[in-house]
Design an enzyme around this catalytic site. Structure first.
Site, PDB file in Angstrom:
ATOM      1  N   THR A  94       0.813  -1.219   0.000  1.00 49.33           N
ATOM      2  CA  THR A  94       0.000   0.000   0.000  1.00 49.33           C
ATOM      3  C   THR A  94       0.842   1.263   0.000  1.00 49.33           C
ATOM      4  O   THR A  94       0.449   2.274  -0.568  1.00 49.33           O
ATOM      5  CB  THR A  94      -0.946  -0.016   1.225  1.00 49.33           C
ATOM      6  OG1 THR A  94      -1.782  -1.146   1.097  1.00 49.33           O
ATOM      7  CG2 THR A  94      -1.812   1.216   1.299  1.00 49.33           C
ATOM      8  N   THR A 170       1.839  -4.273   4.277  1.00 41.18           N
ATOM      9  CA  THR A 170       1.770  -4.505   5.724  1.00 41.18           C
ATOM     10  C   THR A 170       1.313  -5.920   6.097  1.00 41.18           C
ATOM     11  O   THR A 170       1.633  -6.393   7.177  1.00 41.18           O
ATOM     12  CB  THR A 170       0.815  -3.490   6.388  1.00 41.18           C
ATOM     13  OG1 THR A 170      -0.476  -3.615   5.791  1.00 41.18           O
ATOM     14  CG2 THR A 170       1.325  -2.081   6.242  1.00 41.18           C
ATOM     15  N   ASP A 171       0.571  -6.578   5.195  1.00 38.90           N
ATOM     16  CA  ASP A 171      -0.032  -7.859   5.581  1.00 38.90           C
ATOM     17  C   ASP A 171       0.995  -8.879   6.078  1.00 38.90           C
ATOM     18  O   ASP A 171       0.755  -9.595   7.043  1.00 38.90           O
ATOM     19  CB  ASP A 171      -0.805  -8.472   4.408  1.00 38.90           C
ATOM     20  CG  ASP A 171      -2.102  -7.739   4.124  1.00 38.90           C
ATOM     21  OD1 ASP A 171      -2.393  -6.758   4.831  1.00 38.90           O
ATOM     22  OD2 ASP A 171      -2.836  -8.155   3.196  1.00 38.90           O
TER      23      ASP A 171
END
Ligand code: ASP
Length: 424
Positions: A94, A170-171
């Site tokens: 992102t 970020t996941d």
């Protein structure tokens, strides 16, 4: 204020001109959304602002009657001094994304250089070199990606980087951070950073996270760390140890939390000061060592009430080399699972037990099932997070084929993943 939300302005800073629409901005700062979709923030006393078009509510339009904020009287921070060298490696996620209006989906579209151009304040902190490693969402990372990334980081340190930033989705950022923690002994900071909201959203956390990460990259903290918002406000970021951190919320900007440990410290976004909280490895304390090697055939299995032990048999027959169990409470599986657990150990597969409670330490000596699991050969993961335990197992089995040696390594703290005394 000399400008208001919605005005189209041009901002001149150190000879570069940035154009965009004024977004909600903090006192003393101006944030604009640029044509590229990226938000950029500036401190108003360091730039020349020219209003090109008013938002129509008041004031002049179309460049007539231009109003200017004062240009900074002092030279820009960094002018005339040699800045530390920081390599910024982009992998996607992102922080490098904006909405693709054809599909409506958020996709990775920015490179490390785009991120640098969009956050001009970064250039006051360090002399950056951008490098693209990949442009993927982090759910598409695997152990080969971790190794490629680690290799690139090592190359940059060997080439003289004083710090390395990795922009990442970020996941799965905590898996990559853990992987690099095991693979690299580092004399300089290696900092993971991402954002929860894409750059074209007003609430994007990209700029603050990147600026805080840059401050950590030039700091004394020579560890693999992960720097993200500490609260939902734009006040400070937390610096988490790469083996002790977890994404704990799907969408909040302060989604990352250190578990079973305090964060290494915080970065105040306004004062730009770093405050450390726990002991850490200092710059130059270790010399650079690269220990690649990851065994992909390892699995993290969550035990649930009534789950069929045949699940373990699948991994044994499919040639997996090791398992991490996410057990209940202090680290349990049902009695029915224990013969299968023994079968895995007999097949020379290390089995590490962690807890789905996340907080706290494994202790398989309290209840019968736990004691039977230990008798069957399970290794207690202590207070290691399940994901970190999986990455550690993959790395350990990438280093040795010797079962006994692997078990010994798994029992020891290798990179801050096991703390001596878990917080209550
Ligand atoms: N799915 C995205 C990723 O992990 C989410 C993000 O970047 O925050 O790459």
């Amino acid at each position: 204020m000399e400008f208001k939300q919605g005005d189209r302005v041009s901002i001149e800073k150190n000879g570069t001109v940035y154009e965009g629409k004024v977004m909600p901005s903090m006192e003393g700062y101006i944030t604009i959304k640029m044509k590229s979709g990226y938000n950029a923030g500036f401190s108003t006393d360091r730039v020349r602002i020219t209003r090109l078009e008013s938002n129509g509510e008041e004031g002049p339009k179309n460049g007539k009657g231009v109003k200017e904020c004062k240009a900074g009287g002092e030279p820009p921070a960094g002018a005339g001094k040699i800045l530390p060298k920081v390599a910024i490696l982009s992998t996607g996620g992102t922080i490098a994304s904006k909405i693709d209006y054809r599909t409506g989906a958020v996709t990775s579209q920015f490179t490390a250089d785009d991120i640098l151009a969009a956050i001009p304040e970064l250039k006051e902190i360090a002399d950056f070199k951008g490098r693209v490693i990949s442009s993927i969402l982090s759910e598409n990372m695997d152990s080969d990606s971790w190794q490629n990334l680690a290799k690139a980081v090592v190359e940059e340190i060997e080439a003289g980087a004083d710090g390395v930033i990795i922009t990442h989705g970020t996941d799965t950022m905590m898996y990559s951070a853990a992987a690099l923690s095991f693979m690299i002994e580092t004399p300089v900071p290696i900092v993971f950073v991402g954002s929860q909201r894409s750059a074209d959203r007003p609430s994007s956390d990209n700029a603050m996270n990147a600026i805080c990460a840059a401050l950590v990259a030039i700091s004394d903290i020579a560890e693999v760390s992960l720097v993200m918002h500490g609260t939902t406000s734009d006040d400070y970021c937390e610096i988490h140890r790469g083996t002790k951190v977890r994404k704990m919320h799907t969408s909040r900007r302060d989604a990352f939390k250190s578990v079973n440990s305090l964060p290494i410290g915080t970065v105040d976004y306004n004062t730009r000061e770093i405050t450390t909280i726990v002991d850490y490895t200092k710059r130059g304390e270790k010399s650079l060592k690269f220990k690649p090697g990851m065994e992909a055939k390892c699995a993290l299995v969550k035990f649930t009430p009534g789950a069929d032990p045949a699940v373990l048999d699948y991994y044994i027959n499919a040639g997996y080399r090791g398992l991490v169990l996410e057990g209940t409470g202090l680290g349990h599986v049902s009695t029915k699972w224990i013969p299968m657990l023994r079968k895995a150990v007999d097949a020379k597969m290390p089995v590490v037990v962690t807890s789905q409670c996340l907080n706290g330490r494994i202790c398989d000596r309290v209840y019968d099932t736990g004691r039977d699991m230990l008798k069957a050969g399970a290794v207690e993961g202590e207070d290691t997070l399940p994901e970190t335990a999986l990455v550690k197992l993959m790395w350990v089995l990438g280093q040795t084929d010797d079962f006994e040696k692997a078990v010994e390594m798994l029992k020891n703290d290798l990179s801050g993943e096991i703390t001596e005394c878990t917080l209550k």
